[in-house]
Design an enzyme around this catalytic site. Structure first.
Site: not given
Ligand code: BZS
Ligand code: ZN
Ligand code: CA
Length: 454
Positions: A195, A198, A329, A402
């Site tokens: 993303h 990030e 992320h 995260e």
């Molecule tokens: C982000 C949040 C990330 C998303 C959370 C997530 C990651 C959910 C992997 C499920 C699996 O963008 O940092 O929503 O992509």
């Molecule tokens: Zn992300």
């Protein structure tokens, strides 16, 4: 503190007309058109101005999933509400559906990027004329990678695994003793910056290169891991998005890639575009203007395809060499595991032992860095995420980290550069824990006999 959404939008409209009223030369200074972003004209940028909103009444994963399938990308989950970033059209759509949106005043996100920062000595960590920004641009990232590879030629090797939609290199650095040879060692993959906004995750990759390079032959655990494992690090999976996010005077809060869609909207969410139960379950959007737009089909996103092809290329003699994976992320300080497409703990190809191994190693890593460990669907449902594909299709133990901060108050997607060293080093132990477990993840639950005796 919070202004009403209408108030903010009036301000946005005023800013827009001000920008349009500026002479062309002045506009170019205010928002230099990015020659390297072919699809990003200044006008498109302004008309799709994106603000952050708090959405009330979002205490359960089911409520958050519903919001997601209405097209919102959730930035952060609070106890009873969530933060989202949305353009005006999306915000309006959500309000029509009865969601209560309150615009959150932008703070750290207003920080300037270094690329066009000309001597604002008071702008702190995001760059001044004399002090280079501590966040690497895409070009600076490549320069750093090249210099590490030059410094440690026996330990690191750069592979260009493909190109982004706009043609930029997507780089993977292999890190291992005897790096030129494909040895029979468990392989581990770290991916970063899927993303665009990030950016701290790219710093995470550069930290790992620096630290492992410096500690090989000094620190016993690092040495052993680089002798007995092959590590792949992809510092930016979304170079076009990174450049777009950084290439005007201020960050653009951009998430997706920069690929055109069937409408005038730009960008596919790479993390909803993978080819496992793609679009199955209300965990993504078919609206191209959504931040969680899933693309026109599985792996329709150029960068999704590059990563998937790379991972498939690691099948040697019928066996996937990559055993474990972290996709970095930001933000929220979480460690997440699959499946994301279902609230159930287990599912097809994911039995109770698999789930327990995921959770046990996930919790060990979380104990080391203070993040919160959980199945990703505890947040909200997602479909087409990288973790689901890695496990469901490739049987790779795949986690999402995260990173910092825990909440928007710490700077959201744009924390000050002063935290980079602390917040990247914070994950050193967790990375080593995963690498040490990667030869047999089921040892963590005492079932190595059953699963790992060849
Ligand atoms: C982000 C949040 C990330 C998303 C959370 C997530 C990651 C959910 C992997 C499920 C699996 O963008 O940092 O929503 O992509
Ligand atoms: Zn992300
Ligand atoms: Ca190998």
């Amino acid at each position: 503190m919070r202004t009403s959404r209408r108030g903010r939008r009036t301000t946005a409209a005023a800013l827009l007309s001000l920008a349009l009223a500026l002479p062309l030369g002045a506009q170019a200074i205010a928002a230099p058109p990015s020659s390297s972003d072919r699809s990003g004209s200044g006008t498109a940028t302004h008309s799709s101005e994106r603000l952050q909103y708090e959405v009330a009444g979002m205490g359960t994963a089911a409520q958050r999933t519903q919001l997601t399938s209405a097209g919102a990308a959730i930035d952060s989950v609070l106890d009873h509400s969530v933060l989202i970033t949305a353009d005006a059209a999306t915000a309006e759509r959500l309000e029509k559906r009865g969601y209560q949106l309150t615009a959150v005043p932008a703070a750290a996100g207003e920080a300037r990027t270094h690329d066009h920062d000309h001597g604002h000595a008071d702008e702190g960590d995001f760059g001044t004329a004399n002090v280079p920004s501590q966040y690497h641009s895409y070009a600076q990232m490549n320069a750093a990678v090249d210099s590490y590879v030059r410094q440690y030629p026996n330990l690191m090797r750069k592979h260009v695994i493909g190109r982004s939609y706009q043609g930029r290199d997507i780089v993977a650095v292999k890190v291992s003793s005897n790096v030129r040879v494909d040895e029979n060692k468990p392989e581990i993959l770290f991916t970063h910056n899927m993303h665009a906004r990030e950016h701290l995750t790219t710093e995470m990759a550069l930290y790992t290169l620096r630290e492992f390079g410096a500690q090989y032959g000094r620190d016993a655990r690092v040495t052993r891991m680089l002798d007995e494992r092959e590590l792949w690090i992809i510092p930016s999976l979304n170079p076009d998005g990174k450049v777009y996010d950084m290439s005007s005077g201020s960050f653009r809060n951009w998430r997706k890639n920069r690929q055109p869609t069937p409408t005038s909207a730009v960008g596919t969410d790479i993390n909803r575009n993978f080819a496992y139960r793609w679009g199955c379950c209300g965990g993504s959007s078919n609206n191209p203007s959504s931040d969680v737009y899933r693309g026109t089909g599985p792996e329709s996103g150029t960068e999704t395809r590059v990563l998937a092809n790379f991972v498939r290329s690691r099948i040697v003699g019928g066996e996937q060499q990559i055993a474990a994976h972290i996709d970095f992320h930001s933000y929220s300080e979480l460690i997440l595991w699959p499946y994301g497409y279902t609230y159930n703990d287990t599912g097809p190809g994911l039995n109770q032992d698999d789930r327990d191994a995921f959770a046990t190693v996930g919790r060990q890593m979380a104990a080391s860095n203070g993040y919160r460990p959980q199945q990703s669907s505890d947040l909200y449902l997602t479909d087409g995420s990288v973790n689901d594909w890695m496990w469901g299709e490739q049987r790779i133990f795949s986690y999402t980290f995260e990173m910092y901060p825990r909440s928007a108050a710490g700077g959201g997607f744009y924390p000050p550069g002063s935290v980079i060293n602390r917040e990247t080093a914070r994950n050193r132990e967790a990375m080593l824990i995963l690498m040490e477990n990667a030869d047999c993840m089921y040892r963590s639950i005492g079932k190595q006999q059953q699963y790992c005796s060849a």
